[in-house]
Design an enzyme around this catalytic site. Structure first.
Site, PDB file in Angstrom:
ATOM      1  N   ASP A   1     129.600   3.154 -53.561  1.00  0.00           N
ATOM      2  CA  ASP A   1     129.926   1.693 -52.325  1.00  0.00           C
ATOM      3  C   ASP A   1     128.240   1.378 -52.368  1.00  0.00           C
ATOM      4  O   ASP A   1     127.819   1.144 -52.885  1.00  0.00           O
ATOM      5  CB  ASP A   1     131.286   2.153 -51.332  1.00  0.00           C
ATOM      6  CG  ASP A   1     131.649   0.787 -51.451  1.00  0.00           C
ATOM      7  OD1 ASP A   1     130.785  -0.220 -50.550  1.00  0.00           O
ATOM      8  OD2 ASP A   1     132.648   1.110 -50.541  1.00  0.00           O
TER       9      ASP A   1
ATOM     10  N   HIS B   1     127.546  -0.461 -55.041  1.00  0.00           N
ATOM     11  CA  HIS B   1     127.711  -1.865 -54.892  1.00  0.00           C
ATOM     12  C   HIS B   1     126.294  -2.937 -54.085  1.00  0.00           C
ATOM     13  O   HIS B   1     126.513  -3.557 -54.827  1.00  0.00           O
ATOM     14  CB  HIS B   1     128.708  -2.008 -53.690  1.00  0.00           C
ATOM     15  CG  HIS B   1     130.267  -1.226 -54.070  1.00  0.00           C
ATOM     16  ND1 HIS B   1     131.221  -1.668 -53.763  1.00  0.00           N
ATOM     17  CD2 HIS B   1     130.548  -0.593 -55.249  1.00  0.00           C
ATOM     18  CE1 HIS B   1     132.413  -1.074 -54.191  1.00  0.00           C
ATOM     19  NE2 HIS B   1     131.806  -0.935 -55.290  1.00  0.00           N
TER      20      HIS B   1
END
Length: 547
Positions: A297, A331
């Site tokens: 993430d 991300h």
């Protein structure tokens, strides 16, 4: 109520007025960066091997390690030494004045026995929540460190769900054979029936009024812990260690002051849901340097609480230096938000490399968050193979737009309106991205006063600005694969494009849309490589262009 409304209307009026004298993005000094106090420790050392710990990967060493830490702290502090070996353990609680030091070839491996992790009051995305106890935690500590060359492994795979599409066929078969349960449609593996039920029924983990952690025993397996959580601590150092395989966020300092992360390796699988690398939340005076991150993430993320709870806490993340780091999968390379309701300010990011992240510099929020993010500076940022945007601002995080009515145009400003302003990014290079620059603010509160200078961006799409104000793009070269238009502007004001260079012939240089688009300057820019200079649409007119 009237006073609050008036205060916010005055703030809106001030922010909406373009005044060059009020711009602050250039008022910073890279020679005078925030200073961070480092912890100090006595040389006294306790070797856990001498206290009866066994490095066989089978013996549970929780009690021995924690007793060594307690003894060390009570004697005035020092070093608790974890020598080479595979040390199986349950949750470890750090104490003041203790440096937990892992030698090279030492691994702390956290047990897969979830009964060893108590239900506790924790935090989930900026709000109080029931969580399983973190593998490593500390509250209200002074002078604390984890150092060395060893590995800390959270054994996160036993905690996480995973989509079949994220694994190879062989990995999926191995996962199913390991136990757990597969969703009836065969697309997702869950660690247990309890996890599946809590996930599919949308069970909340938030500690609302009258709720205690013990009230969540029926979904305990669903309450994944963060690997390291340090709350309300001072003078913290994490150095040299590899942190990996966390059940959720990897490193989470919360309301902590004087924090240093140096020469760390932070790893989570690409499929790790909430597998953030570092989440610096409501912290003051911090340094992140020389780290390598490869996570599932956001990589290096700045947060400060969520919505009303975060605004009431009122603790911005501030006075930070982030330098000489490399981010691989993630991300975002450097990220602020979306839980930034307490604000963020005075953060310097430089000499960093992002290799294959989804986004590069990522800023995100949504109506209802509130908070002010300002005085953020980045330079010497080098990116390669960015899957989406190199520079990204979006005030519609997780908002799904209807095709017939994409955005709410009602100009309501209140305490829940997020404000992103006063930033400068310089010496930015990106080789490969879907978009070079994307900025989308709110009609009632544009993303404001951002300068991007000295950049070379190779991307499919060049620049897209929606509800942005006081944006300066200076000395930027755009190599775009899709060439119509290179720069798209919608309902944005007080824009300056100075010395924009195209790397290839384009059908159209600018598209300017929306009746709120105005006060746009294009300087020192050669239009020769564009077949058409500017297209006006959706209420925008040539009067918006200032000569």
């Amino acid at each position: 109520m009237k006073c609050t409304h008036l205060r916010w209307m005055v703030a809106f009026w001030t922010l909406s007025t373009f005044n060059a004298a009020a711009q602050k993005s250039s008022e910073y000094n890279w020679e005078h960066l925030p200073k961070v106090v480092q912890p100090t420790f006595r040389k006294d050392t306790i070797n856990i091997l001498s206290k009866g710990a066994k490095p066989d990967g089978i013996t549970l060493n929780t009690e021995v390690i924690n007793n060594a830490i307690i003894t060390c702290s009570k004697k005035g502090g020092g070093v608790v030494l974890v020598p080479k070996g595979l040390w199986l353990t349950g949750p470890i609680e750090l104490k003041s004045n203790v440096n937990l030091h892992l030698q090279k070839a030492a691994t702390l491996l956290f047990t897969t026995d979830k009964s060893k992790y108590a239900l506790v009051e924790g935090s989930y995305e900026g709000k109080k929540a029931a969580r399983n106890q973190s593998p490593i935690s500390g509250i209200g500590l002074v002078n604390v460190a984890i150092t060395g060359k060893g590995i800390i492994d959270g054994n996160g795979d036993v905690w996480r769900a995973v989509n079949k599409a994220q694994l190879t066929e062989g990995e999926w078969k191995e996962k199913v054979a390991s136990g757990g349960i597969v969703r009836p449609d065969g697309k997702v593996w869950y660690p247990s029936e309890q996890f599946l039920k809590a996930s599919t029924e949308g069970k909340s983990m938030l500690l609302t009024e009258g709720k205690k952690p013990q009230d969540f025993a029926d979904i305990k397996d669903f309450l994944r812990p963060n690997l390291v959580v340090l709350t309300q601590c001072k003078n913290v150092l994490l150095e040299g260690i590899t942190f990996q395989n966390s059940p959720a966020w990897c490193l989470h300092p919360l309301m902590t002051e004087n924090l240093t992360f140096r020469n760390l390796t932070v790893k989570n699988p690409e499929y790790a849901h909430n597998g953030d690398g570092m989440d610096i939340e409501s912290c003051k005076n911090f340094l992140i340097e020389g780290c390598a991150l490869d996570v599932g993430d956001d990589a290096i993320c700045i947060k400060s609480g969520k919505d009303e709870e975060g605004r009431k806490r009122g603790m911005p993340t501030e006075n930070g230096v982030i330098r000489n780091n490399v981010v691989y999968n993630g991300h975002g390379g450097f990220v602020i938000g979306s839980e930034m309701s307490g604000g963020a300010r005075n953060i310097f990011v430089y000499d960093c490399t992002f290799m294959g992240t989804d986004k590069g510099l990522r800023f995100k929020s949504v109506r209802g968050r509130g908070g002010i993010v300002e005085n953020i500076y980045a330079k010497n940022i080098y990116m390669k193979d960015i899957a989406q945007e190199a520079i990204f601002f979006d005030m519609y995080y997780f908002v799904k737009f209807a095709t017939d009515s994409p955005r709410d145009e009602s100009p309501v400003v209140n305490e829940g309106t997020p404000i992103f302003r006063n930033m400068k990014f310089e010496n930015i290079v990106c080789h490969g991205a879907t978009k070079g620059i994307f900025i989308r603010g709110l009609p009632e509160m544009p993303v404001k006063n951002i300068t991007i200078e000295n950049a070379t961006l190779q991307s499919e799409i060049g620049v897209e600005l929606i509800d942005a104000a006081e944006i300066t793009c200076k000395n930027i070269t755009l190599y775009t694969a899709k060439t119509e238009p290179i720069v798209a502007i919608e309902n944005s004001q007080a824009l300056v494009f100075d010395k924009i260079t195209l790397g290839a012939t384009a059908k159209r240089f600018f598209t300017i849309a929306g009746h709120r688009s105005q006060n746009i300057k294009v300087l020192n820019t050669d239009f020769e490589k564009a077949q058409q200079k500017i297209t006006w649409k959706d209420g925008a007119t040539e009067a918006a262009l200032v000569k």
